[in-house]
Design an enzyme around this catalytic site. Structure first.
Site, PDB file in Angstrom:
ATOM      1  N   LYS A   1     -37.172 -15.459  26.607  1.00  0.00           N
ATOM      2  CA  LYS A   1     -35.786 -15.739  26.226  1.00  0.00           C
ATOM      3  C   LYS A   1     -35.294 -17.049  26.841  1.00  0.00           C
ATOM      4  O   LYS A   1     -34.466 -17.757  26.244  1.00  0.00           O
ATOM      5  CB  LYS A   1     -34.879 -14.585  26.651  1.00  0.00           C
TER       6      LYS A   1
ATOM      7  N   THR B   1     -29.577  -0.515  21.353  1.00  0.00           N
ATOM      8  CA  THR B   1     -30.275  -0.784  20.106  1.00  0.00           C
ATOM      9  C   THR B   1     -31.714  -0.285  20.200  1.00  0.00           C
ATOM     10  O   THR B   1     -32.238  -0.058  21.291  1.00  0.00           O
ATOM     11  CB  THR B   1     -30.292  -2.289  19.806  1.00  0.00           C
TER      12      THR B   1
ATOM     13  N   ALA C   1     -34.428  -1.954  19.562  1.00  0.00           N
ATOM     14  CA  ALA C   1     -35.272  -2.961  20.206  1.00  0.00           C
ATOM     15  C   ALA C   1     -35.180  -2.863  21.722  1.00  0.00           C
ATOM     16  O   ALA C   1     -36.186  -2.968  22.431  1.00  0.00           O
ATOM     17  CB  ALA C   1     -34.864  -4.350  19.735  1.00  0.00           C
TER      18      ALA C   1
ATOM     19  N   TYR D   1     -37.286  -6.241  32.767  1.00  0.00           N
ATOM     20  CA  TYR D   1     -37.269  -7.125  31.596  1.00  0.00           C
ATOM     21  C   TYR D   1     -38.564  -7.924  31.500  1.00  0.00           C
ATOM     22  O   TYR D   1     -38.969  -8.328  30.417  1.00  0.00           O
ATOM     23  CB  TYR D   1     -36.039  -8.040  31.646  1.00  0.00           C
TER      24      TYR D   1
ATOM     25  N   ASP E   1     -41.941 -10.247   7.923  1.00  0.00           N
ATOM     26  CA  ASP E   1     -42.588 -10.057   9.212  1.00  0.00           C
ATOM     27  C   ASP E   1     -43.097 -11.427   9.620  1.00  0.00           C
ATOM     28  O   ASP E   1     -44.026 -11.960   8.999  1.00  0.00           O
ATOM     29  CB  ASP E   1     -43.743  -9.058   9.080  1.00  0.00           C
TER      30      ASP E   1
END
Length: 259
Positions: A167, A198, A200, A160, A67
């Protein structure tokens, strides 16, 4: 004569496997099928029962907790690889996280704390991994660092939100790392998968609509898959990709070129 990706003798780390649908698992499968030996990680004790069977399928030589929010855990992973292999050929970094309330809110309303947490986990952890990988990759005569971005780094994607700037920072960091590490034979790329179902990505609001749009709007009329990302990762890690670095490469069935 057909060219084949051959990773026999190469060893590397895959960060971010959560389950069988993970992009990280798609990468790990392709790398292992090409002959690489793997170290894979799991987030915590709750995640281990989901990741351990996958590690066994991959014949992973190391399975370790990681983690990146916990001090010392990422460093412990690299120390274990240094002891086990003494070198490192590649790292696949497929980690992204934001506090959910920050992700679902406007960027305008993000807190300094939430923004910093998202940036630390999703971007700076890649920089930390690169720093830890550098001496082990120098022992290998070079190596490859791969991280996962998204189209929302370059264009505004509805819902987003906070992750777009994060990102974008990750893509920029990958270019700067490519410039700094190139003299050591270390190559760096950001891969940019399109929307994929996914775990995530499921935290993004109205994600099903984003999937439908991607499927119908891309030139190939489909979505990319974790396996597609894995095939590209294996090529870039291999000697066939030896003269490529600093790129952001889309794996989205061409969606990024459409208006």
């Amino acid at each position: 004569m057909a060219l084949a990706v051959d990773l026999k003798g190469k060893v590397g780390l895959v960060l971010g496997i959560a389950n069988e649908q993970s992009i990280a698992f798609g990468c790990a499968q392709a790398l292992r099928q090409a002959g690489a030996a793997l170290c894979v990680t799991y987030l915590n004790d709750k995640a281990r029962p989901h990741v351990e069977p996958l590690a066994q399928r991959l014949q992973a030589e190391l399975l370790l907790p990681c983690d990146v929010r916990q001090p010392g855990q990422l460093e412990a992973v690299f120390a274990a690889m240094a002891e086990h292999w003494g070198k490192l050929d590649f790292v696949v970094h497929s980690i992204a996280w934001s506090p959910l309330d920050e992700l679902h809110g406007r960027l305008l309303d993000s807190t300094a704390e939430g923004f910093a947490q998202a940036m630390d986990v999703s971007c700076h952890s890649f920089v930390r991994a690169a720093r830890l990988a550098e001496p082990l990759m120098q022992q290998a005569g070079g190596g490859t660092l791969l991280t996962m971005s998204y189209y929302g780094a370059d264009k505004v994607v509805a819902h987003y939100n906070l992750m777009g700037p994060v990102k974008a920072a990750l893509e920029s960091a990958s270019r700067y790392l490519a410039a700094e590490l190139g003299s050591s034979g270390i190559r760096v790329h950001a891969l940019s998968p399109g929307p994929m179902p996914t775990r995530a990505a499921s935290g993004i609001e109205q994600f099903d609509q984003l999937l439908d749009k991607g499927r119908h709007h891309s030139p190939l009329q489909r979505l990319g898959t974790p396996e597609d990302v894995g095939h590209l990762a294996a090529f870039l890690v291999s000697d066939l990709g030896a003269h490529l670095t600093g790129s952001t490469l889309f794996v989205d069935a061409g969606l990024n070129i459409m208006s």
